[in-house]
Design an enzyme around this catalytic site. Structure first.
Site, short mmCIF file in Angstrom:
data_model
loop_
_atom_site.label_atom_id
_atom_site.label_comp_id
_atom_site.label_asym_id
_atom_site.label_seq_id
_atom_site.Cartn_x
_atom_site.Cartn_y
_atom_site.Cartn_z
N HIS A 109 0.85 -1.31 -0.04
CA HIS A 109 -0.03 0.00 0.05
C HIS A 109 0.85 1.33 0.03
O HIS A 109 0.35 2.53 0.30
CB HIS A 109 -0.82 0.06 1.25
CG HIS A 109 -2.04 -1.04 1.22
ND1 HIS A 109 -3.08 -1.34 2.08
CD2 HIS A 109 -2.40 -2.14 0.27
CE1 HIS A 109 -3.69 -2.21 1.87
NE2 HIS A 109 -3.45 -2.66 0.66
N CYS A 117 7.20 10.91 -8.52
CA CYS A 117 6.96 11.64 -9.51
C CYS A 117 6.10 11.24 -10.62
O CYS A 117 6.38 10.23 -11.22
CB CYS A 117 8.42 12.33 -9.92
SG CYS A 117 8.17 13.55 -11.35
N SER A 178 -7.55 -7.18 9.66
CA SER A 178 -8.82 -7.65 9.84
C SER A 178 -9.38 -8.57 8.60
O SER A 178 -10.43 -9.03 8.73
CB SER A 178 -9.78 -6.24 9.78
OG SER A 178 -9.36 -5.44 8.70
P1 NAD Z 1 -7.62 -2.77 10.33
O1 NAD Z 1 -7.71 -1.57 11.07
O2 NAD Z 1 -8.69 -3.24 9.38
O3 NAD Z 1 -7.60 -4.02 11.17
C1 NAD Z 1 -6.42 -4.16 12.31
C2 NAD Z 1 -6.86 -5.65 12.88
O4 NAD Z 1 -5.81 -5.59 14.11
C3 NAD Z 1 -7.94 -6.24 13.42
O5 NAD Z 1 -8.65 -7.03 13.14
C4 NAD Z 1 -7.76 -5.87 15.09
O6 NAD Z 1 -8.43 -6.71 15.84
C5 NAD Z 1 -6.09 -6.30 15.17
N1 NAD Z 1 -5.42 -5.84 16.18
C6 NAD Z 1 -5.62 -4.73 16.80
N2 NAD Z 1 -4.48 -4.46 17.69
C7 NAD Z 1 -3.89 -5.87 17.75
C8 NAD Z 1 -2.91 -6.35 18.42
N3 NAD Z 1 -2.13 -5.53 19.23
N4 NAD Z 1 -2.13 -7.53 18.21
C9 NAD Z 1 -2.77 -8.04 17.12
N5 NAD Z 1 -3.91 -7.76 16.45
C10 NAD Z 1 -4.39 -6.57 16.64
O7 NAD Z 1 -6.06 -2.84 9.38
P2 NAD Z 1 -5.86 -3.47 8.39
O8 NAD Z 1 -6.59 -4.88 7.99
O9 NAD Z 1 -4.35 -3.46 8.38
O10 NAD Z 1 -6.43 -2.64 7.03
C11 NAD Z 1 -6.59 -1.22 7.22
C12 NAD Z 1 -5.78 -0.41 6.10
O11 NAD Z 1 -5.31 0.88 6.78
C13 NAD Z 1 -4.53 -0.89 5.56
O12 NAD Z 1 -4.66 -0.95 4.28
C14 NAD Z 1 -3.25 -0.17 6.09
O13 NAD Z 1 -2.71 0.28 4.78
C15 NAD Z 1 -4.02 0.98 6.51
N6 NAD Z 1 -3.47 1.61 7.88
C16 NAD Z 1 -2.37 1.62 8.09
C17 NAD Z 1 -1.84 1.88 9.31
C18 NAD Z 1 -0.23 2.01 9.60
O14 NAD Z 1 0.49 2.18 8.68
N7 NAD Z 1 0.30 1.66 10.87
C19 NAD Z 1 -2.46 2.40 10.33
C20 NAD Z 1 -4.01 2.29 10.08
C21 NAD Z 1 -4.38 1.85 9.03
#
Ligand code: NAD
Length: 236
Positions: A109, A117, A178
């Site tokens: 992502h 660019c 998730s």
């Molecule tokens: P999501 O927020 O949809 O899901 C996060 C998952 O992690 C949930 O199922 C939750 O139950 C689980 N979770 C939360 N805390 C946890 C822990 N301590 N240990 C284990 N599991 C835990 O995120 P996603 O599935 O990655 O999809 C969301 C999109 O948002 C992605 O495409 C990502 O690029 C983006 N995003 C990135 C960041 C980052 O770069 N840190 C942060 C937020 C969102």
């Protein structure tokens, strides 16, 4: 002989939660105050590039401070101490895998500290501000830089490479995702159909659990280091 030869680790926002970064769907999530339609779509960037740049410049200030947690560091240990090809495929735009010194990282992502660019494809790496006045150091054109974040409506990065990794891996770990954002949500299916053992690490069951052989519930910062220590120990 190690039990596994090719390991793919898919990570999502949950692996960074214990580093203080909000997950996507949590109430104070990174995008919470900004609808994705305003900051994460191709149309939004065409409509108002200055606004979108501002948003990512602010996000950078938060993400540059974050530090890796025991889950990221456990992956480093696995890559150092387990004799297999180990790849990290991440949906995260933060750079915590890099800060933990993981290797073979694929940011499907994109990543927050890069801009691309749109004139020549050159990628710059910076946690500093990028805006509509930024000049590309390669082609010298001004105003063509875009945050290297995959917006809704764009293709994911490294997909050919990731597809081949998924088809040849014998262990697939999914950590803190998730399973609702496609195509990453389908990666487990590809790995499973091609013979990998599949394990999900999450706080709770996800909607995408049919193809997982095993579920390990709990915080990744606790469950992943314990799992990895066991894997390394069993190989000795
Ligand atoms: P999501 O927020 O949809 O899901 C996060 C998952 O992690 C949930 O199922 C939750 O139950 C689980 N979770 C939360 N805390 C946890 C822990 N301590 N240990 C284990 N599991 C835990 O995120 P996603 O599935 O990655 O999809 C969301 C999109 O948002 C992605 O495409 C990502 O690029 C983006 N995003 C990135 C960041 C980052 O770069 N840190 C942060 C937020 C969102």
């Amino acid at each position: 002989m190690p039990e596994y030869k090719n390991i793919v680790i898919l990570t999502g926002a949950g692996i960074s939660a214990e580093s203080g970064l909000a997950t996507f769907r949590s109430s104070n999530g990174l995008w919470n105050n900004h609808p994705v339609e305003d900051v994460a779509t191709v149309e939004a960037f065409q409509r108002n590039p200055a606004y979108v740049h501002d948003f990512y410049n602010e996000l950078k200030k938060e993400l540059v401070k974050a530090q890796p947690n025991p889950a990221h560091l456990a992956i480093t240990k696995l890559q150092k101490e387990y004799p297999a090809k180990i790849s990290v495929v991440t949906q995260n735009v933060d750079t915590l895998h890099e800060k933990a010194q993981n290797s073979n990282i694929y940011h499907i992502h994109g990543q927050i500290n890069q801009a691309v660019c749109q004139n020549c494809g050159h990628i710059i790496e910076t946690f500093g501000d990028v805006d509509t006045q930024t000049v590309c150091p390669n082609c010298q054109v001004m105003g063509m830089m875009k945050p290297n974040i995959v917006f809704f409506g764009e293709n994911l990065l490294y997909m050919d490479k990731v597809d081949s990794l998924l088809r040849t891996c014998d262990l697939f770990l999914s950590i803190g995702t998730s399973g609702v954002v496609f195509p990453a949500a389908a990666f487990v299916q590809i790995a499973k159909i091609n013979g990998a053992h599949t394990i999900e690490f999450n706080l709770e069951p996800t909607s995408n659990n049919y193809y997982f052989d095993q579920h390990i519930f709990g915080k990744a910062g606790t469950t992943l280091p314990a799992f990895i220590d066991e894997l390394i120990k069993n190989n000795k």
